[in-house]
Each structure stands twice: as structure tokens, then as C-alpha cells.
Motif scaffolding. Sequence first.
Motif, PDB file in Angstrom:
ATOM      1  N   LEU A 138       0.803  -1.083   0.061  1.00 30.74           N
ATOM      2  CA  LEU A 138       0.267  -0.099  -0.377  1.00 30.74           C
ATOM      3  C   LEU A 138       0.908   1.175   0.198  1.00 30.74           C
ATOM      4  N   SER A 139       0.814   2.058  -0.770  1.00 29.56           N
ATOM      5  CA  SER A 139       1.097   2.988  -0.490  1.00 29.56           C
ATOM      6  C   SER A 139       0.586   4.474   0.296  1.00 29.56           C
ATOM      7  N   VAL A 140       1.677   4.404   1.204  1.00 23.80           N
ATOM      8  CA  VAL A 140       1.353   6.098   2.053  1.00 23.80           C
ATOM      9  C   VAL A 140       0.630   7.376   1.392  1.00 23.80           C
ATOM     10  N   PRO A 141       0.256   8.244   2.495  1.00 21.83           N
ATOM     11  CA  PRO A 141      -0.408   9.563   1.920  1.00 21.83           C
ATOM     12  C   PRO A 141       0.645  10.389   2.420  1.00 21.83           C
ATOM     13  N   GLU A 142       1.945  10.992   1.505  1.00 16.94           N
ATOM     14  CA  GLU A 142       3.046  11.308   2.956  1.00 16.94           C
ATOM     15  C   GLU A 142       2.044  12.996   2.950  1.00 16.94           C
ATOM     16  N   ALA A 143       2.135  13.180   1.932  1.00 22.82           N
ATOM     17  CA  ALA A 143       0.912  14.577   2.390  1.00 22.82           C
ATOM     18  C   ALA A 143      -0.519  14.931   2.631  1.00 22.82           C
ATOM     19  N   GLU A 144      -1.430  13.612   2.810  1.00 22.28           N
ATOM     20  CA  GLU A 144      -2.153  13.982   3.420  1.00 22.28           C
ATOM     21  C   GLU A 144      -2.635  13.790   4.724  1.00 22.28           C
ATOM     22  N   SER A 145      -4.164  13.781   5.535  1.00 20.84           N
ATOM     23  CA  SER A 145      -4.297  14.388   6.492  1.00 20.84           C
ATOM     24  C   SER A 145      -5.114  12.913   7.352  1.00 20.84           C
ATOM     25  N   ASP A 146      -5.186  12.109   5.669  1.00 20.40           N
ATOM     26  CA  ASP A 146      -6.351  11.421   5.922  1.00 20.40           C
ATOM     27  C   ASP A 146      -6.087   9.843   5.081  1.00 20.40           C
ATOM     28  N   TRP A 147      -6.226   8.617   5.409  1.00 19.01           N
ATOM     29  CA  TRP A 147      -5.489   7.213   4.625  1.00 19.01           C
ATOM     30  C   TRP A 147      -6.375   6.550   4.688  1.00 19.01           C
ATOM     31  N   ILE A 148      -7.496   6.429   4.343  1.00 15.27           N
ATOM     32  CA  ILE A 148      -8.304   5.203   4.336  1.00 15.27           C
ATOM     33  C   ILE A 148      -8.482   4.189   2.274  1.00 15.27           C
ATOM     34  N   VAL A 149      -8.609   3.209   3.249  1.00 13.45           N
ATOM     35  CA  VAL A 149      -8.488   2.120   2.300  1.00 13.45           C
ATOM     36  C   VAL A 149      -8.972   1.222   2.162  1.00 13.45           C
ATOM     37  N   LEU A 150      -8.840   0.243   1.469  1.00 10.98           N
ATOM     38  CA  LEU A 150     -10.163  -0.974   1.291  1.00 10.98           C
ATOM     39  C   LEU A 150      -8.976  -2.229   0.676  1.00 10.98           C
ATOM     40  N   THR A 151      -8.318  -2.998   1.158  1.00 11.44           N
ATOM     41  CA  THR A 151      -7.417  -3.630   0.116  1.00 11.44           C
ATOM     42  C   THR A 151      -7.859  -5.417   0.796  1.00 11.44           C
ATOM     43  N   SER A 152      -7.171  -6.052  -0.032  1.00 11.32           N
ATOM     44  CA  SER A 152      -6.847  -7.608  -0.295  1.00 11.32           C
ATOM     45  C   SER A 152      -5.147  -7.824   0.417  1.00 11.32           C
ATOM     46  N   GLU A 153      -4.377  -6.431   0.589  1.00  6.58           N
ATOM     47  CA  GLU A 153      -3.269  -7.099   1.538  1.00  6.58           C
ATOM     48  C   GLU A 153      -3.113  -6.980   3.062  1.00  6.58           C
ATOM     49  N   GLU A 154      -2.293  -7.114   3.046  1.00  9.36           N
ATOM     50  CA  GLU A 154      -1.973  -7.173   4.181  1.00  9.36           C
ATOM     51  C   GLU A 154      -1.864  -5.518   5.320  1.00  9.36           C
ATOM     52  N   LEU A 155      -2.680  -5.092   6.432  1.00 10.34           N
ATOM     53  CA  LEU A 155      -2.564  -4.443   6.582  1.00 10.34           C
ATOM     54  C   LEU A 155      -1.624  -3.852   7.465  1.00 10.34           C
ATOM     55  N   PRO A 156      -0.899  -2.326   6.987  1.00 16.28           N
ATOM     56  CA  PRO A 156       0.314  -1.710   7.255  1.00 16.28           C
ATOM     57  C   PRO A 156       0.631  -1.126   8.940  1.00 16.28           C
ATOM     58  N   ILE A 157      -0.098  -1.864   9.611  1.00 24.01           N
ATOM     59  CA  ILE A 157      -0.257  -1.193  11.367  1.00 24.01           C
ATOM     60  C   ILE A 157       1.386  -0.279  11.795  1.00 24.01           C
ATOM     61  N   ALA A 158       2.291  -0.937  11.328  1.00 25.23           N
ATOM     62  CA  ALA A 158       3.771  -0.317  12.042  1.00 25.23           C
ATOM     63  C   ALA A 158       3.959   1.070  11.158  1.00 25.23           C
TER      64      ALA A 158
END
Length: 160
Positions: free
Chosen positions: A2-22
Motif C-alpha cells: 500500500l502507498s502511504v499518503p505522505e502529504a495528506e492527513s487522512d488515509w482510507i483504504v479497502l485492500t486485499s493486502e496485509e494491513l501495514p500496522i507499524a
Amino acid sequence: MLSVPEAESDWIVLTSEELPIATAIAWATTARAGAVVSFAGVVRDHAEGRDDVFAMTYEAYEEPARRRLGEIVVATRQRWPDLERLAVLHRLGELKLGEASVLVVASSPHRDVAFDAARFVIDTLKVSVPIWKKEHFGGDSAWALNASEVRPVHASRIGE
């Protein structure tokens, strides 16, 4: 990945990938945030009336689900304007025991806002986003027994 939204204040995702908790916690940690609260819902070995759950499958009406997640973020920011960053990530597909199905990370200058916002997000998500889970147990599978009607975000009145 998953790509990290560097400049945004919100990160909303629906995905089949493992969730990147750390990664989500690190993303929410900013110089302005004195508190970072995270909640991860994970697949457990039991459910209502079932003691031998070994996996879950999550399905969604993806476009309406994404829209509802966005509405939850807007409602959360209206309620807690001091919120720094907010991540709401939900997994789809088949998950094994111990895997995270949902992740909420809220950061703010003070802990009360971060705790309250994270709780509001997960509680509202559970009643307003069209995501369903199928429990796999023993030699069978069935949709979760505690399903409820999906309600609009404004009507959920969670946390009041």
C-alpha cells in the motif's frame, strides 16, 4: 504494498493486502501529535455460537464502502477538529487467525481526542459500512450471526 499518503492527513483504504500496522502508526506520528492511538481488529478463534473458527472472509460493496469510510472521516474531523492524522484501513478477502481485518489510527495533540476519535471511527464503521464477514469453522462456513442493518453515518449517533 500500500502507498502511504505522505502529504495528506487522512488515509482510507479497502485492500486485499496485509494491513501495514507499524507503517500506519509511523505515518500518524507527527511533530504536532502528542498522542497516537491505534485499534486493530483481528481474526479470533471463536464467534457467537462458534468455538472452532479458523478463518474469516470479508466482502464489501466497494464503492459504497469507500464512500462511507470517507463520510466517517469527515464526521470525525467535524467532531474533533484538533485531530492531526486519521487512518482507516479495512481488509477484504480471506484472513487467517491473528490477521488484522481493520485498523484505525488517530493522532492528535492530546490523548482524549485521539482515543475518542478512534473509538468513534471503529464503532461507526461497524454499523454504517457495507462490509460483511463469513466465518469459517469446523468443516463449514456461514455469514456472521450478529449482522445488522447498515445505517447512514449521520444516523448512527455513536458516542453521543
